[in-house]
Design an enzyme around this catalytic site. Structure first.
Site, mmCIF file in Angstrom:
data_model
loop_
_atom_site.group_PDB
_atom_site.id
_atom_site.type_symbol
_atom_site.label_atom_id
_atom_site.label_comp_id
_atom_site.label_asym_id
_atom_site.label_seq_id
_atom_site.Cartn_x
_atom_site.Cartn_y
_atom_site.Cartn_z
ATOM 1 N N ASP A 11 17.569 17.449 13.411
ATOM 2 C CA ASP A 11 17.072 16.127 13.036
ATOM 3 C C ASP A 11 16.793 16.125 11.532
ATOM 4 O O ASP A 11 16.089 17.002 11.028
ATOM 5 C CB ASP A 11 15.778 15.883 13.843
ATOM 6 C CG ASP A 11 15.139 14.538 13.583
ATOM 7 O OD1 ASP A 11 15.708 13.728 12.832
ATOM 8 O OD2 ASP A 11 14.046 14.311 14.128
ATOM 9 N N ASP A 106 20.783 10.410 12.611
ATOM 10 C CA ASP A 106 20.275 11.636 11.979
ATOM 11 C C ASP A 106 19.843 12.711 12.964
ATOM 12 O O ASP A 106 19.248 13.706 12.564
ATOM 13 C CB ASP A 106 19.109 11.290 11.043
ATOM 14 C CG ASP A 106 17.777 11.231 11.739
ATOM 15 O OD1 ASP A 106 17.716 10.709 12.864
ATOM 16 O OD2 ASP A 106 16.802 11.728 11.167
ATOM 17 N N GLU A 107 20.147 12.531 14.238
ATOM 18 C CA GLU A 107 19.558 13.425 15.232
ATOM 19 C C GLU A 107 20.538 13.658 16.383
ATOM 20 O O GLU A 107 21.131 12.709 16.878
ATOM 21 C CB GLU A 107 18.309 12.709 15.757
ATOM 22 C CG GLU A 107 17.428 13.472 16.649
ATOM 23 C CD GLU A 107 16.319 12.569 17.213
ATOM 24 O OE1 GLU A 107 15.751 12.946 18.210
ATOM 25 O OE2 GLU A 107 16.063 11.487 16.655
HETATM 26 N N1 DCP Z 1 14.290 4.580 12.034
HETATM 27 C C1 DCP Z 1 14.074 3.201 12.103
HETATM 28 N N2 DCP Z 1 13.037 2.714 12.871
HETATM 29 C C2 DCP Z 1 12.235 3.562 13.575
HETATM 30 C C3 DCP Z 1 12.464 4.950 13.521
HETATM 31 C C4 DCP Z 1 13.495 5.439 12.740
HETATM 32 O O1 DCP Z 1 14.799 2.445 11.495
HETATM 33 N N3 DCP Z 1 11.230 3.065 14.307
HETATM 34 C C5 DCP Z 1 15.378 5.101 11.165
HETATM 35 C C6 DCP Z 1 14.827 5.525 9.832
HETATM 36 C C7 DCP Z 1 14.817 7.014 9.866
HETATM 37 C C8 DCP Z 1 15.944 7.346 10.816
HETATM 38 O O2 DCP Z 1 16.025 6.217 11.721
HETATM 39 O O3 DCP Z 1 14.984 7.608 8.579
HETATM 40 C C9 DCP Z 1 15.707 8.618 11.596
HETATM 41 O O4 DCP Z 1 14.570 8.511 12.426
HETATM 42 P P1 DCP Z 1 13.585 9.721 12.717
HETATM 43 O O5 DCP Z 1 12.706 9.309 13.829
HETATM 44 O O6 DCP Z 1 14.350 10.997 12.816
HETATM 45 O O7 DCP Z 1 12.675 9.754 11.420
HETATM 46 P P2 DCP Z 1 12.928 10.382 10.020
HETATM 47 O O8 DCP Z 1 14.210 11.108 9.931
HETATM 48 O O9 DCP Z 1 12.758 9.304 9.008
HETATM 49 O O10 DCP Z 1 11.722 11.374 9.875
HETATM 50 P P3 DCP Z 1 11.474 12.791 10.543
HETATM 51 O O11 DCP Z 1 11.419 13.732 9.392
HETATM 52 O O12 DCP Z 1 10.174 12.674 11.263
HETATM 53 O O13 DCP Z 1 12.646 13.033 11.462
HETATM 54 MG MG MG Z 2 14.778 12.485 11.410
#
Ligand code: DCP
Ligand code: MG
Length: 356
Positions: A11, A106-107
């Site tokens: 992720d 991203d995951e």
């Molecule tokens: N995303 C979004 N709305 C949400 C959650 C996520 O648009 N409620 C988008 C923005 C994030 C991407 O999806 O950058 C990936 O989600 P993640 O939950 O993996 O969060 P992040 O990658 O941003 O942070 P982490 O480091 O916790 O994985």
């Molecule tokens: Mg992420």
């Protein structure tokens, strides 16, 4: 032979925000959020780790984010850019395996039990993937490594950002025992409320309940809860083109440890599956064998082939090789099944050319 699958959950860290910080050095080290405008009642898609120190989180309203951190920098999302970067990240994973289940841009989950690099250590593979993401894209990811999807995903959360965490088979019991039930996949608000009312906080608490009791309380999810509370999870990693799979399984009238009987049954199940595959006019590239042991623990083994095929003899050979990777016949089984997935896509319609 360890008999365990090797599953990685990987992720990206603060994905959208990290991309923007990478592409604009002025944003590095600063609280950055990606989301809608406060005046449009927008919410955050994500927050950089610097912004998270102020309590900023995905799905929080942008208005609230500015109250908590007035100096925060708000950027609008550039989805086309994130999509293109995501494709580059998946190219890296594909160097290791085709058994990739994307959860978002991203995951994803990867089944690297069998892999294109011929590597044996899933941990080394995860380290290498992280290095390649850093080298090629200048971004960081966090990875979890374990024997199933449930544990791999829980593991990847442990050392965020830029971390790696491994849950080895012998560590499962102690890891899961203290894990809060709210962390379990599928435990939503209503299930959590009921569990809390029952005084169940951790998976250790949940282990006190029999499967029958849990099914009474939670329906079919009760069975899943019973297994998850012990760290068991036999869900296969299902790749994108595998959304459809053709499978067949057979429950034995009595548990068996006879390799002859089991192979014969597998033969029969695969015959059914290949017949259905052919009648659908499809060819498949991923073969999965599933067994459920006498103690109800299920195990799946998958292999992706170099080419799409519908050839029974070849597919049966693969099934036997996969069966050899299970604990059969040392452990008796109560169920055996075969499935095919990752189908060749329908041939493209030839484009109409009006000048012909
Ligand atoms: N995303 C979004 N709305 C949400 C959650 C996520 O648009 N409620 C988008 C923005 C994030 C991407 O999806 O950058 C990936 O989600 P993640 O939950 O993996 O969060 P992040 O990658 O941003 O942070 P982490 O480091 O916790 O994985
Ligand atoms: Mg992420």
């Amino acid at each position: 032979m360890s008999g365990y699958r090797k599953i990685i959950h990987i992720d990206m860290d603060a994905f959208y925000a990290s991309v923007e910080q990478r592409d604009n050095p002025e944003l590095k080290g600063k609280p950055v959020i990606i989301g809608g405008r406060a005046e449009d009642r927008g919410v955050l898609a994500t927050a950089s780790y610097e912004a998270r120190k102020f309590g900023l989180r995905s799905a929080m309203s942008t208005a609230r984010a500015f109250k908590l951190c007035p100096e925060v920098i708000l950027l609008r999302p550039d989805f086309a850019k994130y999509k293109a970067i995501s494709a580059q990240i998946y190219e890296i994973y594909k160097e290791f395996t085709d058994i990739i289940e994307p959860l978002s841009l991203d995951e994803c989950y990867l089944d690297v039990t069998e892999n294109k690099k011929g590597m044996t250590s899933a941990t080394e593979m995860a380290v290498r993937m992280k290095e390649m993401i850093k080298e090629r894209l200048d971004l960081t990811a966090s990875a979890g490594v374990s024997v199933n999807k449930l544990l791999a995903k829980l593991a990847s959360e442990q050392r965020k950002p830029d971390g790696i965490f491994v849950i080895k088979p012998e560590q499962i019991k102690s890891f899961i025992f203290t894990l809060p039930v709210k962390e379990l996949y599928g435990v939503g608000r209503s299930a959590l409320k009921r569990l809390e009312l029952m005084g169940i906080k951790t998976c250790g608490d949940l282990q006190q309940y029999s499967m029958v009791e849990l099914i009474k309380l939670f329906g079919s999810f009760g069975e899943t809860l019973y297994y998850f509370a012990r760290g068991y999870d036999d869900r296969p990693v299902v790749s994108e083109h595998e959304v459809k799979s053709i499978g067949s399984e057979h429950t034995l009238p009595i548990d068996s440890g006879s390799l002859k009987i089991i192979k014969d049954l597998l033969y029969e199940e695969l015959k059914i599956v290949v017949a259905r595959l052919k009648s659908a006019g499809l060819k498949a590239r991923t073969v999965t064998v599933k067994v459920k042991y006498a103690d109800f623990v299920s195990s799946t083994r998958s292999k992706s082939l170099p080419e799409y095929t519908d050839e029974f003899v070849y597919l049966f050979e693969i099934c036997l090789a996969l069966l050899a990777k299970t604990e059969v016949p040392q452990k008796k089984i109560r169920l055996i099944g075969a499935s095919l997935s990752n189908f060749e896509r329908e041939p493209q319609q030839p484009e109409l050319n009006f000048f012909d």
